[in-house]
Write a protein that holds these residues in place. Structure first.
Motif, mmCIF file in Angstrom:
data_model
loop_
_atom_site.group_PDB
_atom_site.id
_atom_site.type_symbol
_atom_site.label_atom_id
_atom_site.label_comp_id
_atom_site.label_asym_id
_atom_site.label_seq_id
_atom_site.Cartn_x
_atom_site.Cartn_y
_atom_site.Cartn_z
ATOM 1 N N UNK A 188 0.845 -1.204 0.000
ATOM 2 C CA UNK A 188 0.000 0.000 0.000
ATOM 3 C C UNK A 188 0.878 1.250 0.000
ATOM 4 N N UNK A 189 1.935 1.222 0.827
ATOM 5 C CA UNK A 189 2.806 2.390 0.935
ATOM 6 C C UNK A 189 3.422 2.751 -0.413
ATOM 7 N N UNK A 190 3.901 1.731 -1.139
ATOM 8 C CA UNK A 190 4.585 2.029 -2.406
ATOM 9 C C UNK A 190 3.587 2.525 -3.444
ATOM 10 N N UNK A 191 2.347 2.027 -3.403
ATOM 11 C CA UNK A 191 1.319 2.527 -4.320
ATOM 12 C C UNK A 191 1.019 3.996 -4.022
ATOM 13 N N UNK A 192 0.904 4.331 -2.740
ATOM 14 C CA UNK A 192 0.626 5.713 -2.352
ATOM 15 C C UNK A 192 1.777 6.628 -2.728
ATOM 16 N N UNK A 193 3.014 6.186 -2.454
ATOM 17 C CA UNK A 193 4.143 7.082 -2.718
ATOM 18 C C UNK A 193 4.380 7.264 -4.220
ATOM 19 N N UNK A 194 4.119 6.230 -5.038
ATOM 20 C CA UNK A 194 4.288 6.380 -6.485
ATOM 21 C C UNK A 194 3.191 7.288 -7.057
ATOM 22 N N UNK A 195 1.930 7.027 -6.661
ATOM 23 C CA UNK A 195 0.824 7.858 -7.166
ATOM 24 C C UNK A 195 0.987 9.305 -6.695
ATOM 25 N N UNK A 196 1.234 9.476 -5.389
ATOM 26 C CA UNK A 196 1.422 10.826 -4.857
ATOM 27 C C UNK A 196 2.631 11.512 -5.447
ATOM 28 N N UNK A 197 3.712 10.759 -5.643
ATOM 29 C CA UNK A 197 4.918 11.332 -6.227
ATOM 30 C C UNK A 197 4.723 11.753 -7.666
ATOM 31 N N UNK A 198 4.018 10.944 -8.450
ATOM 32 C CA UNK A 198 3.743 11.291 -9.851
ATOM 33 C C UNK A 198 2.833 12.518 -9.939
ATOM 34 N N UNK A 199 1.856 12.592 -9.037
ATOM 35 C CA UNK A 199 0.972 13.770 -9.010
ATOM 36 C C UNK A 199 1.794 15.031 -8.722
ATOM 37 N N UNK A 200 2.705 14.950 -7.756
ATOM 38 C CA UNK A 200 3.542 16.101 -7.416
ATOM 39 C C UNK A 200 4.398 16.521 -8.603
ATOM 40 N N UNK A 201 5.006 15.553 -9.289
ATOM 41 C CA UNK A 201 5.841 15.869 -10.453
ATOM 42 C C UNK A 201 5.008 16.508 -11.562
ATOM 43 N N UNK A 202 3.808 15.978 -11.768
ATOM 44 C CA UNK A 202 2.922 16.529 -12.808
ATOM 45 C C UNK A 202 2.553 17.978 -12.485
ATOM 46 N N UNK A 203 2.170 18.237 -11.247
ATOM 47 C CA UNK A 203 1.802 19.597 -10.858
ATOM 48 C C UNK A 203 3.005 20.528 -10.967
ATOM 49 N N UNK A 204 4.192 20.026 -10.611
ATOM 50 C CA UNK A 204 5.401 20.847 -10.720
ATOM 51 C C UNK A 204 5.633 21.270 -12.166
ATOM 52 N N UNK A 205 5.466 20.323 -13.092
ATOM 53 C CA UNK A 205 5.679 20.636 -14.516
ATOM 54 C C UNK A 205 4.609 21.585 -15.043
ATOM 55 N N UNK A 358 0.667 12.365 2.231
ATOM 56 C CA UNK A 358 0.494 10.934 2.524
ATOM 57 C C UNK A 358 1.582 10.118 1.844
ATOM 58 N N UNK A 359 1.930 10.479 0.602
ATOM 59 C CA UNK A 359 2.989 9.775 -0.120
ATOM 60 C C UNK A 359 4.328 9.947 0.594
ATOM 61 N N UNK A 360 4.596 11.164 1.017
ATOM 62 C CA UNK A 360 5.840 11.434 1.741
ATOM 63 C C UNK A 360 5.862 10.661 3.058
ATOM 64 N N UNK A 361 4.736 10.673 3.765
ATOM 65 C CA UNK A 361 4.646 9.938 5.029
ATOM 66 C C UNK A 361 4.800 8.441 4.806
ATOM 67 N N UNK A 362 4.193 7.938 3.720
ATOM 68 C CA UNK A 362 4.323 6.510 3.392
ATOM 69 C C UNK A 362 5.781 6.131 3.208
ATOM 70 N N UNK A 363 6.511 6.980 2.500
ATOM 71 C CA UNK A 363 7.929 6.703 2.267
ATOM 72 C C UNK A 363 8.707 6.714 3.582
ATOM 73 N N UNK A 364 8.430 7.696 4.418
ATOM 74 C CA UNK A 364 9.148 7.816 5.695
ATOM 75 C C UNK A 364 8.837 6.645 6.612
ATOM 76 N N UNK A 365 7.544 6.360 6.780
ATOM 77 C CA UNK A 365 7.124 5.317 7.715
ATOM 78 C C UNK A 365 7.575 3.935 7.253
ATOM 79 N N UNK A 366 7.487 3.675 5.954
ATOM 80 C CA UNK A 366 7.925 2.374 5.445
ATOM 81 C C UNK A 366 9.407 2.162 5.710
ATOM 82 N N UNK A 367 10.210 3.196 5.498
ATOM 83 C CA UNK A 367 11.644 3.067 5.747
ATOM 84 C C UNK A 367 11.953 2.919 7.228
ATOM 85 N N UNK A 368 11.270 3.697 8.056
ATOM 86 C CA UNK A 368 11.480 3.577 9.492
ATOM 87 C C UNK A 368 11.115 2.179 9.989
#
Length: 566
Positions: A188-205, A358-368
């Motif tokens: 679940x975490x990796x799905x959230x971080x990939x989707x959230x990360x792609x959304x962030x990159x898209x909005x940045x562009x 949530x994507x950022x938190x998923x990445x942090x929590x999964x690694x921790x």
């Protein structure tokens, strides 16, 4: 540009938390009912599918140092930092084909166990202690600090310690259930971080496209990045003309080369970093050590394919932040270059900002969670069970592991509370790579020779790991005494006055070379075949056709990317 989270953002985040916590609790209840032994708790032995292994590898790897630190390096260096991810994909192929068969055939469950089986108890104990200190005081602290700083910036800038404690508690909820809970919640975490990360990159562009008159167009936004920051789209950082600041050479150019020294990175440092991290690291290999060979291989190669996407998610926002910042569309970055990702998140609309948090938190929590699970595994199986409580039963080992989880997280919080290690001063991503690199050369030399050269002795291993550390300190801290200023590069941030140093990638290469040479010479004094050497045969390393296809796809993609951005 709204810099605070709205109610809708908090709602999205709360939904994410409930889903992950509920799923984790469900897995925990099932594991508790069906699996009572310690190996099930620490390794989820025989129960992980290839997609769970691959997703867990990525979720555990992509954390605050990537989202925040690598985005910061994207702001500073540009696409060159993507080499860490794309070379990692090749390293994962090497690990899947050659390293994992050695571990699985010899029933290796922890990295210290590998060292005991191949060398001796002393080597295993030294490295168990080394890894525990590294995981707690470098990895856990940096992940916790960078993550808390990033989320705190979005939440208003007044809740750093509250967020730090919240992240630690969230990770504890997941990690106390054992490796199976960690791995399956990671899906679940990796799905959230990939989707959230792609959304962030898209909005940045699209934000870049908007400010430069192309409307909400991501493709045009990417073209703007390449036009406005062409130096950020070169894989090789050129060496400055001079080793000191002059009219021709700026401090910025020198600092970039110190961080990523051009082709020299590919000759030494970046390979040592990746092969040691992905192949000799309990935190990572633990995901695959409980599976059969084909499942482990497929999972690792799946992670390699996902790694190809990571620069798009964690590096591109940093380049976008650089272009926006240079053109006056971003305020002063909070925390220097490591504030680039948080700055980009402020452009997201309400709701999507919550998804990105949530994507950022998923990445942090999964690694921790993954890190403390590895800490508890090494401490329980390789130290406590062997030297403190030899008669500990299965249930006692699980309880000891949980106590180790609490203790490790508490230490990390205490040391991160006031940034005692100075993480914020050097940039999070570089901090981790540099200081992990103090032990990586010796550890990697010890593992690679132990796997594939039967003559390597236990004495050589002990001397190698200690020598590797001492040489790393020597080359990183005392290089001017050896080489003189003319061969070194000047950097202004050291000691606040300026000093000379060798880029840490080159230091790692030098340390690895001399450590390996010393281990080989010492081993020649021993028997031609160490009695503890592993038996290797060609059948171990054969790959199935579908595995070969995955490898070819990954390699061709990497070649195409390097041809594009060389």
């Amino acid at each position: 540009m709204n810099q605070n989270l709205a109610i809708a953002d908090y709602a999205v985040f709360i939904i994410y938390f409930i889903v992950v916590a509920s799923y984790g609790y469900t897995i925990y209840r099932k594991r508790k009912k069906d699996e009572q032994d310690a190996k099930a708790y620490f390794l989820a032995e025989g129960n992980l599918t290839w997609w769970a292994i691959g997703a867990s590898l990525i979720a555990s790897n992509i954390s605050a140092e990537q989202f925040i630190g690598m985005s910061g390096e994207g702001f500073f260096l540009g696409i060159a930092v993507a080499a860490y991810e794309w070379i990692a994909a090749i390293a994962l192929i090497i690990v899947a084909v050659w390293f994992i068969p050695v571990y699985l055939k010899n029933k290796i469950y922890t990295m210290p166990q590998f060292l005991k089986t191949r060398y001796n108890e002393s080597t295993a104990l030294i490295m168990a202690v080394f890894w525990l200190f590294l995981y707690v005081f470098v990895n856990l602290t940096s992940i916790l600090y960078l993550g808390a700083v990033a989320i705190n910036g979005l939440a208003g800038g007044e809740y750093l310690h509250v967020i730090m404690i919240g992240l630690a508690l969230f990770a504890l909820v997941i990690s106390l259930g054992g490796m199976k809970v960690v791995a399956y919640t990671d899906v679940i975490q990796v799905a959230v971080l990939i989707i959230g990360g792609l959304v962030t990159s898209y909005i940045a562009l699209t934000t870049v496209g908007h400010y430069f008159g192309f409307g909400e167009n991501a493709i045009e936004g990417f073209k703007v990045l390449m036009r406005e920051a062409p130096e950020h789209f070169k894989m090789i950082i050129p060496k400055p003309h001079d080793t000191t600041v002059t009219a021709v050479t700026s401090q910025h150019d020198i600092d970039k080369y110190l961080t990523f020294p051009g082709l020299m990175s590919y000759i030494a440092g970046i390979w040592i970093i990746n092969l040691n991290y992905w192949g000799c690291n309990q935190y990572i290999t633990q995901r695959a050590l409980g599976a059969d060979l084909q499942t482990a291989r497929t999972g690792i190669l799946f992670a390699g394919i996902l790694k190809l996407l990571m620069p798009l998610i964690v590096m591109l926002p940093g380049i976008a932040a650089y272009v926006l910042y240079q053109n006056g569309h971003l305020p002063q970055l909070v925390g220097g270059k490591d504030g680039a990702y948080s700055a980009v998140l402020t452009f997201l609309p309400t709701g999507l900002r919550g998804l990105s948090v949530a994507a950022l938190t998923a990445a942090i929590v999964a690694s921790l969670a993954g890190k403390v699970n590895s800490i508890s595994t090494i401490y329980t199986l390789d130290i406590h069970k062997k030297y403190i409580q030899k008669e500990a039963g299965e249930k006692q080992q699980v309880n000891i592991g949980r106590i180790a989880v609490f203790a490790a997280m508490l230490l990390a919080v205490l040391f991160t509370w006031n940034d005692l290690l100075g993480i914020g001063g050097v940039g999070g991503f570089t901090y981790i790579q540099k200081y992990t690199g103090f032990i990586s050369p010796g550890v990697f030399a010890m593992f690679i020779l132990g796997m594939f050269w039967k003559r390597t002795t236990g004495t050589a291993a002990v001397i190698g790991v200690i020598l590797g550390f001492l040489l790393s300190v020597l080359f990183n801290e005392y290089a001017p005494m050896l080489f003189g200023n003319e061969t070194l590069l000047y950097t202004a941030y050291k000691n606040g006055k300026g000093a000379y140093e060798i880029p840490f990638h080159i230091c790692m290469g030098l340390s690895f070379f001399f450590t390996t040479l010393a281990m080989i010479l010492i081993s020649f004094a021993g028997p031609k075949v160490n009695p503890k050497a592993f038996e290797l045969d060609s059948e171990m390393f054969k790959v199935k056709p579908q595995t070969t296809v995955l490898i070819i796809i990954t390699l061709l993609t990497i070649i195409a990317l390097y041809v594009k951005f060389w």
